[in-house]
Scaffold this active site. Structure first.
Site, PDB file in Angstrom:
ATOM      1  N   HIS A  68       6.030   8.015 -10.366  1.00 35.35           N
ATOM      2  CA  HIS A  68       7.361   7.417 -10.247  1.00 35.35           C
ATOM      3  C   HIS A  68       8.029   7.375 -11.616  1.00 35.35           C
ATOM      4  CE1 HIS A  68       4.738   3.979 -11.088  1.00 35.35           C
ATOM      5  NE2 HIS A  68       5.783   3.376 -11.619  1.00 35.35           N
ATOM      6  N   HIS A  70       9.035   5.051 -13.762  1.00 37.50           N
ATOM      7  CA  HIS A  70       8.852   4.070 -14.833  1.00 37.50           C
ATOM      8  C   HIS A  70       8.338   4.767 -16.105  1.00 37.50           C
ATOM      9  CE1 HIS A  70       8.647   0.272 -12.142  1.00 37.50           C
ATOM     10  NE2 HIS A  70       9.873   0.654 -12.409  1.00 37.50           N
ATOM     11  N   ASP A  72       6.278   3.928 -18.310  1.00 35.76           N
ATOM     12  CA  ASP A  72       4.841   3.953 -18.576  1.00 35.76           C
ATOM     13  C   ASP A  72       4.129   4.965 -17.682  1.00 35.76           C
ATOM     14  OD1 ASP A  72       5.369   2.364 -16.403  1.00 35.76           O
ATOM     15  OD2 ASP A  72       3.667   1.041 -16.720  1.00 35.76           O
ATOM     16  N   HIS A  73       4.900   5.671 -16.881  1.00 33.07           N
ATOM     17  CA  HIS A  73       4.306   6.732 -16.062  1.00 33.07           C
ATOM     18  C   HIS A  73       4.911   8.104 -16.364  1.00 33.07           C
ATOM     19  CE1 HIS A  73       1.898   4.207 -13.268  1.00 33.07           C
ATOM     20  NE2 HIS A  73       2.715   3.298 -13.760  1.00 33.07           N
ATOM     21  N   HIS A 157       6.787   1.175  -4.471  1.00 33.93           N
ATOM     22  CA  HIS A 157       6.848   0.423  -5.725  1.00 33.93           C
ATOM     23  C   HIS A 157       8.280   0.390  -6.267  1.00 33.93           C
ATOM     24  CE1 HIS A 157       5.815  -1.030  -9.657  1.00 33.93           C
ATOM     25  NE2 HIS A 157       6.174   0.097 -10.228  1.00 33.93           N
ATOM     26  N   ASP A 178       1.735   3.370  -8.977  1.00 35.06           N
ATOM     27  CA  ASP A 178       1.923   1.952  -8.685  1.00 35.06           C
ATOM     28  C   ASP A 178       2.397   1.862  -7.248  1.00 35.06           C
ATOM     29  OD1 ASP A 178       1.266   1.591 -11.237  1.00 35.06           O
ATOM     30  OD2 ASP A 178       3.237   0.901 -11.939  1.00 35.06           O
ATOM     31  N   GLU A 203      -4.185   1.614  -8.903  1.00 31.90           N
ATOM     32  CA  GLU A 203      -3.781   0.684  -9.954  1.00 31.90           C
ATOM     33  C   GLU A 203      -4.348  -0.694  -9.612  1.00 31.90           C
ATOM     34  OE1 GLU A 203      -0.796  -1.733 -10.014  1.00 31.90           O
ATOM     35  OE2 GLU A 203       0.220  -1.262  -8.135  1.00 31.90           O
ATOM     36  N   HIS A 414      -5.018   1.096 -14.707  1.00 39.57           N
ATOM     37  CA  HIS A 414      -3.772   0.352 -14.795  1.00 39.57           C
ATOM     38  C   HIS A 414      -3.981  -1.138 -14.527  1.00 39.57           C
ATOM     39  CE1 HIS A 414       0.506  -0.598 -14.122  1.00 39.57           C
ATOM     40  NE2 HIS A 414       0.768   0.553 -14.691  1.00 39.57           N
TER      41      HIS A 414
END
Lengths: 601, 969
Positions: A68, A70, A72-73, A157, A178, A203, A414
């Site tokens: 996705h 975000h 951090d991904h 998510h 996530d 996660e 995660h």
């Protein structure tokens, strides 16, 4: 034994910079390519030198999958593809592909323009990187190459978040990214079918939490608003948003609409606005309620909510501001926070998880004096509230997903190590499956027991069916005779005759012979006859023939009698049977060794 | 018969040959009858290829087949079946066989053997499945023949081992529909039984297929097991384990059926003890099943979730502590050995091993608790309702809310616990769910008392923009108990806010406050000075009497004062004056009060208890008195009727419970009175030309009686067949009167003949409709007519009229017997528009304007079809509008609410004028009891009487000022 290897480069016993390498059936796959919010140095990005010391990654990776948008991904994606070098396919869903570049660009602006960093990826690199992206649809099976296939499932998510099922042959891995198992205001719950993967990589942000019901939490928010509504004089409130945005925005909006409240609500412009636009567009990725009602009114056309301008921050009177980013580490939310932190009438609500090292994390842990850049300190007087809104599965949700997918092994990423440890215990206890939680750079190896598909010839199958019971019982293994041919990467099970024919071989007969000595006073012929009658009485249901040339045939077994040279009473029986009749032959030889019963005529 | 009659009439009186219209179709049908099977045969023989044959068969299937020719058709079909080589044609034939054996009146036992025979040679699996389906139909048609049943079961067992799932499925279905539990399949099916391993009964055979490789067969097996249960067979308890295993099947339809199966077994053997795996403990079966089904609420498929949530609601025997677990998610951590480690569990419960997610960092892991880990029930089960209520699909949420309701109704403690959850559902995104949860809360409101914080959430919904929700909530508040005076204050405040925001809710809010007041008099008492803003020393200004908010407060106070005699002492002078005013204007909201030195006291005491009985007695007595009038011409009879009608009308006004019955009687008597007047002696002795004027009044009377009878029949509910017969009887009398009058006035023979004919038809249909009631109608008009019937049908019209005249005048009054409590008059009140507005509704002529209509309907059956809105313009134009079915809501028993919009339009007017809006009750006499079946109507019966359709206005008209302006150019 074949193995699946999983190595987290990020997100191993940690939250942030998700990046996991999976080797399965000779394929190497990178799952997510994120950055870490808490760091501003090299630790920010995953250590790609783990894959190769020098040169490009293209030769070592078969594909990259982004779950996705975000950061951090996906934050390290342009860095990896353009600066380190990767030209292979990058898979992500349509909404992710649409929103991801906006966030990357925003991230780049903050780091380069505001903080003045150099040696960072450029706008052009982001564009080039996005050109390598192959979009995915939900439940669409995509063949990466002949053997590797991937399939995306809804993860709930954020908009466009997906879980991916990666399959090579009969080995498979599911990576959840996530996900959220309880539906929220605008997104549905994650769902996966019973695909029984070898490893489920999940996660575990909320490994130790079982959240209150969604409604309890929303009630909290509504009460908060209502209370505030009653005391008009009260100060301002910052509700920093996670990058996912819109969640509370929509709660707040619908609440306002139903109750007709009047306090102005602002949300920060730019990024949020653009992303919100995509929420409007990808209506099919939202939940039932929004899909059902968007014809009358699109949930994301907020009526009371206005865009925030920096100058508004000094306006008198109550107001609600939603600002990004959610961990207060940079950007507008941090600016407003700095402005308002001094007044105890103000309040900040942290909507979700805060990574260690961010201001959000600090104030949540009760720190009242913050050191800002330079040497300035900031007294935090405003009220700090935490409301877990972020759309991650809680412990119960993780358990539920495991129940849904029925994996053979579990792998947690995660999340924080201690919490993972706890959840690991729970999983092992409840499902009695192995659970791994490798740290960054550590490799978890799972040996698999893949089933090998074999083609069986129809004739053989029919023949076996005719011999056996009425129906093949899937629960019970059955033995059958046949020849396994391995030829050009394929396996075939055929009857032996056909195998001979196909391979062009001659059939060789294999016969066993055996002599049995027998004490019998009668003549050879009589003995033979006695044997004949004896066998006839013992072996019912077999064809036994007494042939005129002095032999007895039991099926294909030949029995001959001759007197021994030295003793006329000692008869020597000659047994001969073919390899196929081994069972019967050995039975006969032991039977005859016992001698003939006396009562025979 | 009527046709026959008609012919004779025509023969005798006229030479005009008129072919009766209704005879033609009858003839056609008769012609086609014998050709049916023959035609099929020819068709099938003609068919050269399978497509043709299929076409013929399809055509054939569209037309029904008469009972007597079914067997022949079946033979033909079978013959072709054997010849046919194409699978699809055979399949169609097989399905036709099934359809045919369903024909009414045909007993399919003669074709059982043939059908079974066809099975033995069939190679195609699909056809085999269809044939088995046919057998299933045959078997269900012959429930009383055990021999057939036994044979069919054998056939089913034989084909159970087929490789095609459809065949297996059908076999299982057969077993489920026909199998018996008590008689094991023994001697006849020996060979089979041994091959399956010993003598088996149907259940164990079916349960073998629970493990089939095909999910459809597994589902089929479960379904046929359920079918067995539905047929009253007792399912063995052993099935439970197998069914539980299927709960974790890969396929959703299997899981769904398994949920049902587990539920059935839990209802059959609730108290059996089952062991918990991996421990030595045991629990009741119903608890175990409850746990397992709760688990399914978090299933992957939403169909299963709905099924599971629904099922949970009906498991009332479950132990309370299991029930309560469904409301707590966190129990997951402390479900270990509840009974053995009770204290530890409790401690865990309070500390909580998991974090709640509302506080930061309260999930720092504590040291691991080393308990002997055994889960009492599968951990997924706890919090089942929490999950169900926050499910993604609103269908699941509604099912969960309903289940909660059912469980809460049977357990007060659970009701208390689930209150919070239900209240939370008031905030659901989907309106249906909100509405449903409000309804549910109302249903369980006897068990609960709302706390202040809960009330807060509940009242927050008052601001909802949906009218349905608000009204449901008002209804809820009418029934809830609250605990403190703050709650009352809060509720009042919110209701007033609501009133302010949505003025249309006025009536509903007032009503709500009425109940709130009468329920909590002691809580209202301390609030009174504040509410009425009285002051111990100072006079406060008199509030505005027209303020709806003030009226609302007064309604609350007065209703509380009814059972709290000390309260009036706190009132100020103007409050008493307002009381008198409101008692008059809003008497349904303001109760009679015992006020010191007030004459009102007297009036109210009359309506004390026991008055209903006395009123009923009075009603009965009046009716009895009427029954003494045997001869309509007896002197004073008219007066007696007159007085009685007056008495009954007044009674209806005084005693609302009996209003329906009293009105009904009065109307009936009025019909009789009119009839009586019309039949007065002198009128009939005069020569026709002389009494033209009387004739006119009599005609008018007859017309009026007819109208009144329609009102009697359709406006009142709760009538039994006998009363309907009485009404029809009066109508018949009126029609007879009309006929006589026609005969006297008009000279033409032609119309007289047709009206005679019509009248005779009426008599016949009366006889047909009320055959059972005829014995009660001794000596009545109809009774006499029926006696004379043979003569009537053959005589000439003039003679007929004469006979009618004498019979009519001789006939006595038919006595009315009724249950006064059951009869209710349909009423409608238009709440909106009020008709008070002086401001005309302006709109451009030629365009439309929408007028909101809000009305309550009481005792109306099937309002969706019967209630219409009529708009009457000043120029006499009238429009009838049919409201949409969705515009009707049902807030209570026998009560409906119509909220709709009607569109008005007209050409331009010079000045505003009033239009009238009223509600109509449409009726149609064709909807009367006996509906003729299709097969009957062939036998040239007379067509049912022409439907008399009409409308009865049943609400007071409301005037609306409108002004269509000319278009501006």
């Amino acid at each position: 034994m074949p193995e699946i290897k999983v190595t987290p480069l990020g997100a191993g016993q940690d939250v942030g910079r998700s990046c996991i390498l999976v080797s399965i059936g000779g394929k190497n796959i990178m799952l997510d390519c994120g950055m870490h919010m808490g760091y501003n140095d090299d630790r920010r990005f995953p250590d790609f030198s783990y894959i190769t010391q020098n040169g490009r990654l293209t030769d070592f990776l078969d594909c990259v999958i982004i779950s996705h948008f975000h950061l951090d991904h996906c934050g390290a994606l342009p860095f990896m593809s353009e600066m380190v070098g990767y030209d292979g396919p990058i898979y992500m869903t349509h909404p992710t592909k649409a929103i991801c570049p906006i966030l990357l660009e925003d991230f780049r602006k903050i780091t380069v323009d505001k903080k003045g960093e150099t040696n960072f990826f450029t706008s052009q690199m982001i564009k080039d990187c996005m050109k390598k992206v192959v979009p995915l649809n939900l439940h669409q099976t995509v063949q990466v190459d002949d053997e590797l296939e991937i399939k995306a499932y809804y993860a709930g998510h954020v908009l466009g978040a997906a879980m991916v099922h990666i399959k090579v042959g009969s080995e498979s891995v599911v990576y959840t990214g996530d996900y959220n198992m309880t539906p929220d205001r605008h997104l549905g719950a994650a769902w996966i079918d019973k695909c029984r993967p070898d490893i489920l990589i999940s996660e575990s942000t909320y490994a130790t939490t079982i959240r209150d019901s969604k409604r309890c939490r929303e009630r909290g928010l509504s009460e908060e608003s209502a209370r505030k509504h009653r005391k008009r004089r009260q100060g301002k409130r910052v509700g920093p948003q996670t990058v996912s945005l819109s969640d509370h925005l929509s709660v707040q909006s619908s609440f306002q609409e139903r109750m007709n409240l009047k306090a102005p609500i602002y949300f920060s412009t730019g990024l949020t606005e653009k992303a919100n636009h995509y929420y409007k567009l990808f209506i099919t990725w939202t939940n039932q309620k929004i899909r059902k009602t968007f014809v009358q009114r699109n949930m994301f056309e907020f009526k009371h909510i206005k865009a925030f301008d920096r100058s508004y921050a000094d306006n008198p009177g109550p107001m609600v501001v939603f600002a990004t980013p959610g961990m207060l580490h940079a950007g507008q939310s941090l600016q407003i926070f700095k402005k308002w932190a001094g007044n105890e009438k103000n309040m900040v609500i942290m909507p979700g998880y805060c990574v260690q090292g961010t201001i959000g994390h600090k104030i949540l842990n009760g720190q009242r004096k913050l050191e800002m850049e330079g040497r300035a300190t900031l007294d935090v007087k405003l009220q700090v509230e935490y409301m877990s809104f972020s759309a991650h599965a809680d412990a119960k949700g993780i358990m539920q997903l495991i129940r849904m997918a029925e994996p053979r092994n579990m792998l947690l990423v995660h999340g924080e190590a201690v919490k993972m440890e706890f959840l690991k215990g729970k999983i092992e206890q409840e499902f009695s499956i192995d659970c791994y939680m490798p740290a960054n750079g550590e490799t978890a190896t799972v040996t698999t027991n893949p089933s090998v598909p074999v083609d069986i010839s129809l004739n053989l199958l029919k023949r076996e069916m005719a011999l056996g019971g009425p129906l093949p019982d899937p629960k019970k293994p059955r033995t059958m005779h046949g020849t396994l041919i391995m030829k050009e990467n394929s396996l075939k099970l055929v009857s032996s005759e056909q195998a001979l024919k196909e391979l062009g071989l001659n059939e060789h007969q294999l016969r066993f012979t055996c002599r049995v000595q027998l004490q019998d006073p009668h003549s050879d012929n009589d003995t033979l006859h006695r044997i004949y009658t004896h066998l006839k009485s013992v072996l019912k249901g077999y064809t036994i023939q007494h042939l005129p040339d002095g032999t007895v045939m039991v099926e294909s077994i030949v029995i001959k009698v001759s007197s021994s040279a030295e003793d006329a009473n000692t008869k020597v029986l000659l047994l001969s049977w073919s390899y196929q009749d081994e069972d019967l032959g050995s039975f006969l030889s032991t039977l005859l060794k016992k001698g003939l019963p006396s009562g025979l005529c | 018969m009527a046709a026959h009659l008609k012919k004779r009439v025509y023969e005798e009186f006229s030479r005009v040959v008129q072919i009766p219209h209704e005879e033609t179709p009858a003839k056609k049908l008769r012609l086609s009858k014998p050709s049916k099977s023959a035609a099929l045969h020819i068709d099938l023989c003609k068919a050269t290829n399978s497509t043709d044959a299929l076409q013929y068969l399809l055509q054939f299937a569209r037309k029904p087949v008469e009972t007597e020719s079914v067997e022949g058709v079946v033979r033909i079909l079978l013959e072709h079946y054997y010849k046919e080589t194409d699978n699809s044609v055979r399949l169609k034939i097989a399905s036709l066989l099934g359809l045919l054996s369903k024909t009414q009146g045909f007993s399919p036992d003669c074709i059982v053997d043939d059908a079974i025979n066809t099975l033995s040679n069939e190679k195609s699996h699909q056809v085999l499945a269809q044939l088995l389906d046919t057998l299933l139909v045959i078997g269900t048609q012959l429930p009383e023949s055990p021999a057939v049943r036994q044979r069919l079961i054998e056939v089913a067992c034989k084909h159970l081992s087929d490789t095609y799932f459809g065949v297996r499925n059908k076999c299982l279905q057969l077993l489920g529909c026909l199998g018996t539990v008590d008689s094991p399949l023994t001697k006849d099916s020996e060979g089979l039984a041994t091959s399956l391993g010993g003598v088996r009964d149907v259940q164990s055979i079916i349960s073998d297929y629970f493990g089939d490789q095909d999910p459809r067969v597994r589902t089929g097996a479960l379904k046929s097991m359920l079918q067995l249960h539905e047929r009253g067979m007792k399912i063995h308890e052993i099935i439970y384990d197998q069914a539980c295993r299927l709960l974790s099947d890969d396929y959703e339809q299997v899981r769904s059926a398994a949920v049902q199966m587990v539920w059935v077994l839990s209802q059959l053997y609730p108290e059996s003890i089952v062991p918990i795996p991996s421990s030595n403990e045991e629990i009741r079966l119903v608890d175990d099943a409850f746990g397992k089904i709760s688990h399914m609420v978090s299933d992957g498929s939403w169909m299963v979730r709905v099924q599971a949530a629904k099922t949970l609601g009906s498991m009332l025997q479950v132990s309370p502590h299991f029930l309560e677990q469904t409301l707590d998610k966190k129990l997951m951590s402390d479900l270990r050995r509840k009974r053995t480690a009770h204290e530890r569990a409790k401690e865990l419960f309070t500390s909580g091993e998991f974090s709640s997610g509302r506080k930061w960092a309260d999930d720092a892991p504590k040291e691991k608790l080393d308990t002997n880990t055994v889960n009492l029930i599968a951990s997924g089960a706890c919090g089942a309702f929490v999950h169900g209520l926050e499910d993604e699909m609103f269908e699941v949420r509604i099912a969960a809310v309903e289940a909660l309701c059912q469980l809460a109704r049977s357990s007060a403690s659970f009701a208390e616990k689930c209150l919070d959850f239900l209240v939370d559902m008031f905030n659901d995104e989907i309106e249906e769910v909100r509405l449903q949860s409000i309804h549910v809360l109302r249903e369980i409101s006897t068990h609960i008392t709302l706390r202040e914080d809960q009330l807060d959430t509940v009242l927050a919904v008052l601001e909802d923009s949906s009218r349905d929700i608000r009204e449901a909530l008002h209804e809820l508040i009418c029934f809830t108990n609250v605990s403190t005076k703050e709650c009352i204050q809060l509720a009042l405040l919110e209701l007033l806010k609501n009133l302010n925001k949505y003025p249309t809710d006025r009536n509903s809010v007032w009503k709500c406050l009425k109940f709130l007041g009468s329920r909590h008099p002691t809580l209202v008492l301390p609030l009174v000075p504040e509410l009425l803003s009285t002051h111990p020393y100072f006079d406060t200004p008199e509030p505005d009497m027209d303020d709806p908010a003030y009226i609302a407060v007064l309604v609350l106070v007065f209703n509380a004062a009814k059972s709290c005699p000390t309260m009036p002492a706190l009132f100020s002078d103007h409050t008493f004056r307002h009381y008198a005013y409101l008692r008059d204007s809003l008497s349904h909201l303001v109760p009679p009060l015992r006020l010191p030195g007030n004459g009102l006291d007297l009036v109210d005491s009359r309506c004390g208890l026991g008055s209903v009985e006395s009123a009923q007695l009075f009603l009965q007595q009046s009716l009895n008195r009427i029954s003494t009038i045997q001869n309509l011409e007896a002197p004073g009879a008219q007066d007696l009727l007159d007085f009685t009608i007056r008495d009954l009308r007044r009674l209806g006004e005084l005693q609302t419970e009996l209003a329906g019955a009293a009105d009904f009687c009065a109307t009936y008597l009025r019909c009789q009175l009119l009839l009586m007047k019309a039949l007065q002696e002198k009128l009939w002795n005069m020569a026709v030309p002389l009494c033209f004027k009387q004739n006119v009044t009599a005609t008018a009377a007859a017309q009026q009686i007819l109208e009144e009878t329609y009102k009697l029949e359709f406006l009142y509910s709760g009538l039994d067949n006998r009363q309907v017969a009485t009404i029809h009887h009066v109508r018949l009398q009126a029609k007879a009167l009309q006929l006589i009058l026609t005969a006297r006035t008009r000279q033409g023979l032609e119309p007289l003949i047709s009206s005679c004919d019509k009248f005779l038809q009426d008599i016949e249909s009366f006889q047909r409709l009320f055959l059972t009631e005829l014995p009660h109608l001794q000596d009545s008009f109809v009774d006499k007519l029926l006696e004379l019937m043979p003569r009537l049908s053959s005589c000439k019209p003039v003679e007929l009229v004469k006979i009618l005249q004498t019979t009519l005048r001789q006939s006595g009054l038919l006595q009315l017997r009724l249950q006064p409590e059951q009869i209710h008059r349909a009423t409608a009140t238009i709440i909106e528009p009020t008709g008070e507005s002086d401001n005309p509704l302006r709109f451009t002529s030629g365009l439309v304007v929408a007028l909101d209509i809000d009305a309550t309907l009481e005792h109306v059956q099937d309002p969706q079809n019967t209630v219409k809105v009529q708009v009457l313009y000043p120029d006499g134009q009238s429009h009838v509008i049919h409201p949409k079915p969705g515009d009707f809501r049902k807030p209570g028993p026998a009560r409906h609410r119509l909220i709709t919009q009607v569109y008005l339009s007209h050409t331009a007017w010079t000045e505003p004028s009033q239009i009238e809006v009223r509600l109509l009750l449409a009726y149609s006499s064709s909807s009367s009891p006996s509906k003729l079946g299709w097969s009957d109507s062939i036998d040239s019966l007379p067509p049912p009487e022409a439907a008399v359709e009409g409308t009865i206005p049943f609400s007071k008209p409301v005037k609306v000022f409108i002004m269509p302006k000319p278009t501006r150019r």
